[in-house]
Design an enzyme around this catalytic site. Structure first.
Site, mmCIF file in Angstrom:
data_model
loop_
_atom_site.group_PDB
_atom_site.id
_atom_site.type_symbol
_atom_site.label_atom_id
_atom_site.label_comp_id
_atom_site.label_asym_id
_atom_site.label_seq_id
_atom_site.Cartn_x
_atom_site.Cartn_y
_atom_site.Cartn_z
ATOM 1 N N LYS A 158 0.658 -1.589 -0.382
ATOM 2 C CA LYS A 158 0.020 -0.322 -0.162
ATOM 3 C C LYS A 158 1.184 0.427 0.041
ATOM 4 C CE LYS A 158 -4.193 1.428 0.565
ATOM 5 N NZ LYS A 158 -5.809 0.927 -0.177
ATOM 6 N N SER A 225 -1.359 -1.699 -4.471
ATOM 7 C CA SER A 225 -2.483 -0.768 -4.141
ATOM 8 C C SER A 225 -2.088 0.212 -3.141
ATOM 9 C CB SER A 225 -3.322 -1.314 -3.191
ATOM 10 O OG SER A 225 -4.780 -0.919 -2.372
#
Length: 364
Positions: A158, A225
């Site tokens: 992330k 992500s």
């Protein structure tokens, strides 16, 4: 230590009852949870706040049931991917340490985590981000006790994306960003994937002009992500290591395109399950914990020689088309709609396809 893996359904935007129930039942302790990877039901875009709501809910459970303070709980990697288009069910996969031991002749799932150096807004899309992510991936490998990159099957990250405020911060310091705010999710994901590939020896350090442009460069184990929740790369790395203990193994494969169900079963077989020549969901016997897949619309706007229109649709973003389509294929392959399918797959698998990671329960 061994790793326990549990998939729990998210029943509302602030629900963490599945995690709460597992801790109350003694499946694992709150302090044993080392990572969470989940799908939330928002729009999957820059302003998808369901990711933040799930993050707050799951960390709240760890605080209530464990002995770690708020700062320690905040450091637990939780990667939330927004958007459950089509049949995808909101859910989270929880990874926890287990004291179970193993023998040297059995390679089982291990997990390592790390946080990169601070990623500045002007780093996104540039070699500085590649280098910072690669360094973080190597740290996560060390944390997992893995020395051979071939034993790494999944790197979930992330990373930050741009906001108006962060772009203005760069401008105040006399610097320019590599892209606009609404392009930054894909650019952040793609640059991170190159960093993963560089760390694992899949990709040589690229020239600046190749980042997010030369799509022949990709990692087959990266799932990236991005969001507004953090300013560093949060890295969760999974692989197999002899003597790790536990019931679980991990493997990976590649979907060549959005219809490549064979690529999904190849990943499951790579994880260790014996499958027939033409497998179907019933052959899995409920032993696949979850699939983790990256996908996106093929920029050539074709699929197996047929014209595709998702890139031309002004009403529904192509991310949502791709996620729903691949989610349907994955759910059919697994026989379970709670599958992790994420878009913005630049440099993650071949163009029009993407990596497939499978975690399987090998039993005792």
């Amino acid at each position: 230590m061994a790793v326990d893996v549990l998939k729990v359904e998210i029943r509302s935007v602030q629900d963490a009852s599945g995690l709460d129930a597992a801790i109350r039942a003694g499946r694992f302790g709150a302090d044993d949870v080392v990572a969470v990877i989940g799908k939330t039901e928002g729009n999957g875009g820059v302003n998808d706040y369901t990711r933040i709501l799930s993050d707050i809910a799951f960390r709240g459970v760890l605080l209530r049931h464990g002995s770690r303070d708020e700062a320690a709980v905040k450091s637990v990697p939780m990667v939330w991917s927004g958007g459950c288009d089509g049949v995808i069910t909101p859910h989270a996969t929880v990874f926890a340490r287990s004291a179970e031991t193993g023998t040297a002749d059995r390679a089982r799932l291990v997990i390592g985590t790390a946080m990169s150096e601070e990623l500045l807004p002007e780093d996104i899309g540039r070699p500085a981000m590649v280098e910072k992510v690669a360094s973080g991936v190597r740290a996560a490998m060390a944390d997992a006790g893995i020395t051979d990159p071939a034993d790494v099957h999944y790197v979930q990250t992330k990373t930050p994306l741009l906001s108006i405020e962060s772009v203005q911060d760069a401008h105040r310091r006399g610097l320019e960003c590599a892209c606009e705010v609404h392009d930054s999710m894909g650019i952040s994901n793609g640059t991170t994937a190159i960093g993963i590939g560089v760390a694992l020896g899949e990709i040589a350090m690229p020239r600046a002009a190749e980042i997010c442009r030369n799509l022949d460069l990709y990692s087959s184990v990266a799932s990236c992500s991005s969001g507004l929740e953090l300013t560093r790369a949060q890295i969760v790395l999974l692989g197999n290591r002899a003597g790790a203990g536990g019931r679980y193994r991990i493997g990976h494969g590649v979907m060549k395109d959005a219809l490549d169900i064979d690529g999904i079963y190849a990943a499951i077989a790579n994880a260790g399950l014996d499958l027939p020549e033409r497998p179907r969901a019933a052959d899995l016997r409920g032993r696949v914990v979850n699939l983790f897949i990256k996908c996106e619309a093929d920029r050539r706007a074709t699929l197996r020689g047929r014209r595709q229109i998702m890139l031309d649709d002004s009403d529904v973003h192509h991310h949502r088309h791709a996620k729903a389509a691949v989610g349907g294929v994955a759910a059919a392959a697994l026989g379970d709609p709670a599958v992790f399918v994420s878009v913005d797959a630049m440099h993650q698998g071949p163009q029009g396809g993407g990596p497939v990671i499978a975690i399987v329960d090998m039993g005792n």
